[in-house]
Every structure is written in C-alpha cells, then in structure tokens.
Design a protein around this motif. Structure first.
Motif, PDB file in Angstrom:
ATOM      1  N   GLU A  65      27.143  26.309  53.896  1.00  0.00           N
ATOM      2  CA  GLU A  65      26.404  27.104  52.914  1.00  0.00           C
ATOM      3  C   GLU A  65      24.925  26.782  53.049  1.00  0.00           C
ATOM      4  OE1 GLU A  65      26.352  28.249  48.205  1.00  0.00           O
ATOM      5  OE2 GLU A  65      26.692  26.152  48.718  1.00  0.00           O
ATOM      6  N   ASN A  88      21.795  41.948  44.624  1.00  0.00           N
ATOM      7  CA  ASN A  88      22.929  41.589  45.485  1.00  0.00           C
ATOM      8  C   ASN A  88      23.489  42.813  46.206  1.00  0.00           C
ATOM      9  OD1 ASN A  88      22.823  38.866  45.015  1.00  0.00           O
ATOM     10  ND2 ASN A  88      24.397  38.883  43.433  1.00  0.00           N
ATOM     11  N   LEU A  93      22.608  40.117  53.484  1.00  0.00           N
ATOM     12  CA  LEU A  93      23.349  38.899  53.817  1.00  0.00           C
ATOM     13  C   LEU A  93      23.177  37.906  52.682  1.00  0.00           C
ATOM     14  CD1 LEU A  93      24.780  37.677  56.387  1.00  0.00           C
ATOM     15  CD2 LEU A  93      22.599  36.620  56.917  1.00  0.00           C
ATOM     16  N   GLY A  94      24.265  37.388  52.130  1.00  0.00           N
ATOM     17  CA  GLY A  94      24.163  36.409  51.063  1.00  0.00           C
ATOM     18  C   GLY A  94      24.103  37.046  49.692  1.00  0.00           C
ATOM     19  N   TYR A 105      19.639  31.542  45.981  1.00  0.00           N
ATOM     20  CA  TYR A 105      20.056  32.565  46.932  1.00  0.00           C
ATOM     21  C   TYR A 105      20.791  31.832  48.043  1.00  0.00           C
ATOM     22  CZ  TYR A 105      20.323  36.481  49.998  1.00  0.00           C
ATOM     23  OH  TYR A 105      20.821  37.474  50.785  1.00  0.00           O
ATOM     24  N   SER A 106      21.985  32.305  48.399  1.00  0.00           N
ATOM     25  CA  SER A 106      22.756  31.574  49.404  1.00  0.00           C
ATOM     26  C   SER A 106      23.563  32.491  50.302  1.00  0.00           C
ATOM     27  CB  SER A 106      23.689  30.562  48.728  1.00  0.00           C
ATOM     28  OG  SER A 106      24.665  31.244  47.962  1.00  0.00           O
ATOM     29  N   HIS A 107      23.940  31.926  51.425  1.00  0.00           N
ATOM     30  CA  HIS A 107      24.797  32.590  52.411  1.00  0.00           C
ATOM     31  C   HIS A 107      25.758  31.529  52.934  1.00  0.00           C
ATOM     32  CE1 HIS A 107      25.516  33.744  56.750  1.00  0.00           C
ATOM     33  NE2 HIS A 107      26.085  34.722  56.067  1.00  0.00           N
ATOM     34  N   SER A 108      27.038  31.879  53.028  1.00  0.00           N
ATOM     35  CA  SER A 108      28.062  30.941  53.520  1.00  0.00           C
ATOM     36  C   SER A 108      28.810  31.563  54.688  1.00  0.00           C
ATOM     37  CB  SER A 108      29.072  30.622  52.414  1.00  0.00           C
ATOM     38  OG  SER A 108      28.437  30.028  51.319  1.00  0.00           O
ATOM     39  N   SER A 122      21.032  32.482  59.662  1.00  0.00           N
ATOM     40  CA  SER A 122      21.301  32.224  58.253  1.00  0.00           C
ATOM     41  C   SER A 122      20.103  31.555  57.581  1.00  0.00           C
ATOM     42  CB  SER A 122      22.557  31.366  58.093  1.00  0.00           C
ATOM     43  OG  SER A 122      22.864  31.203  56.730  1.00  0.00           O
ATOM     44  N   SER A 125      17.305  34.195  57.275  1.00  0.00           N
ATOM     45  CA  SER A 125      17.616  35.222  56.286  1.00  0.00           C
ATOM     46  C   SER A 125      17.505  34.682  54.857  1.00  0.00           C
ATOM     47  CB  SER A 125      19.019  35.778  56.532  1.00  0.00           C
ATOM     48  OG  SER A 125      19.331  36.752  55.579  1.00  0.00           O
ATOM     49  N   VAL A 126      18.117  33.544  54.604  1.00  0.00           N
ATOM     50  CA  VAL A 126      18.088  32.970  53.252  1.00  0.00           C
ATOM     51  C   VAL A 126      16.655  32.621  52.847  1.00  0.00           C
ATOM     52  CG1 VAL A 126      18.797  30.985  51.845  1.00  0.00           C
ATOM     53  CG2 VAL A 126      20.473  32.159  53.287  1.00  0.00           C
TER      54      VAL A 126
END
Length: 167
Positions: A65, A88, A93-94, A105-108, A122, A125-126
C-alpha cells in the motif's frame, strides 16, 4: 519476547516483498526512512509524505500500500465526505479516505511479482494526485497539508526545546 527494532514478518512472501521494495527504494530514491518496528517505509516525494506498507495476503502473497498523508486537521463534514467520494469516481488509480480529521490518498496492489516500474508508477500516481488535491481540499475545507503540518510541528518542537533549554 521479540527484541525491539526487529522486523516481524508474518509470512515468507511478506519478507521477500519487503526486501524487494527496500532494494528498489535504495536504487530509486535519494532518501527514505525504514520503520524499525514495522514493514513500512516513509519518504518525501515532491511536496507529499508517503508511507509504503507491506502486509501479508493469504499464504503466498503480500499487499503493498502506497499512502499519502494528504490533509490533516480538517473538520469532517458531510460535504467533505461527498467531495471525497466524487473525487474517487474521477481519479484513475487509488482512492481518498478519511480517518477522524485526516485525509489520505492510497493505492494498493499485490507484490509477489513486483517490478520496479510498478512501484514507481504507484509512487508517482499517489504523490501527484495527493499533491494536486491537498491544497484544493485545504482551501475549501480547512486543515493543513501534510508538509505544512510537518513544518509547523518542527517549529513547535524547536520552540519548546529552546524554551526548555533557557529555563
């Protein structure tokens, strides 16, 4: 009793993914902080502070994450929650989330077959999405960006330390 500072992995895959992420960060990033008690890394990426966590997922994988500390100290309101849900639906992405008065703000993604370009994408982007929206959210709903909070906390700490030294 485990010794303080020793990493506690829950699976062999989690440990392997952790070591792979560390290797990539060592190559790609000038400076990062490796949390001694957890499987986390922290780094400044542009004007954003990022946390990278590696958690076990089932027996043979791990979840990576990448999380940005976007806004801190904001008053949670219905309008703000609606705005985050709307955002959202727009971001590619995320996702945004809110815990108490903090917006993240997150991406997993799964990490067993991690490639460096996947981690870079990732992180990029985040950081970019957080950086794009943090000041807009602060202007509209209050609070501070994560970087502003770090700076103000550092100033308060120096002030308290100076006062303690002179007393």
């Amino acid at each position: 009793m485990p010794r303080s500072g020793a990493k506690q992995f829950h699976s062999q895959c989690q440990e392997e993914v952790y070591r792979q992420v560390k290797s990539y960060l060592d190559e790609l990033v000038d400076e990062h902080f490796d949390d001694a008690d957890h499987c986390d890394f922290y780094l400044k990426y542009g004007s954003t502070v990022l946390e990278i966590s590696i958690d076990p997922f089932e027996e043979d994988d791990a979840v990576i994450e990448v999380l940005a500390f976007c806004v801190q100290g904001v008053e949670p309101t219905f309008d703000l929650a609606q705005e985050l849900l709307r955002l959202n639906a727009e971001v590619p992405l995320g996702a945004f989330s809110m815990v108490g008065g903090d917006i993240f703000y997150s991406h997993s993604f799964l990490g067993r077959r991690l490639r460096p370009e996947q981690l870079i994408a990732s992180l990029d982007s985040v950081a970019n999405i957080s950086d794009l929206y943090d000041e807009r959210l602060v202007a509209k709903y209050g609070g501070e960006t994560a970087l502003e909070r770090l700076r103000s906390d550092a100033k308060r700490y120096r002030s308290v330390a100076f006062q303690a030294q002179n007393n």
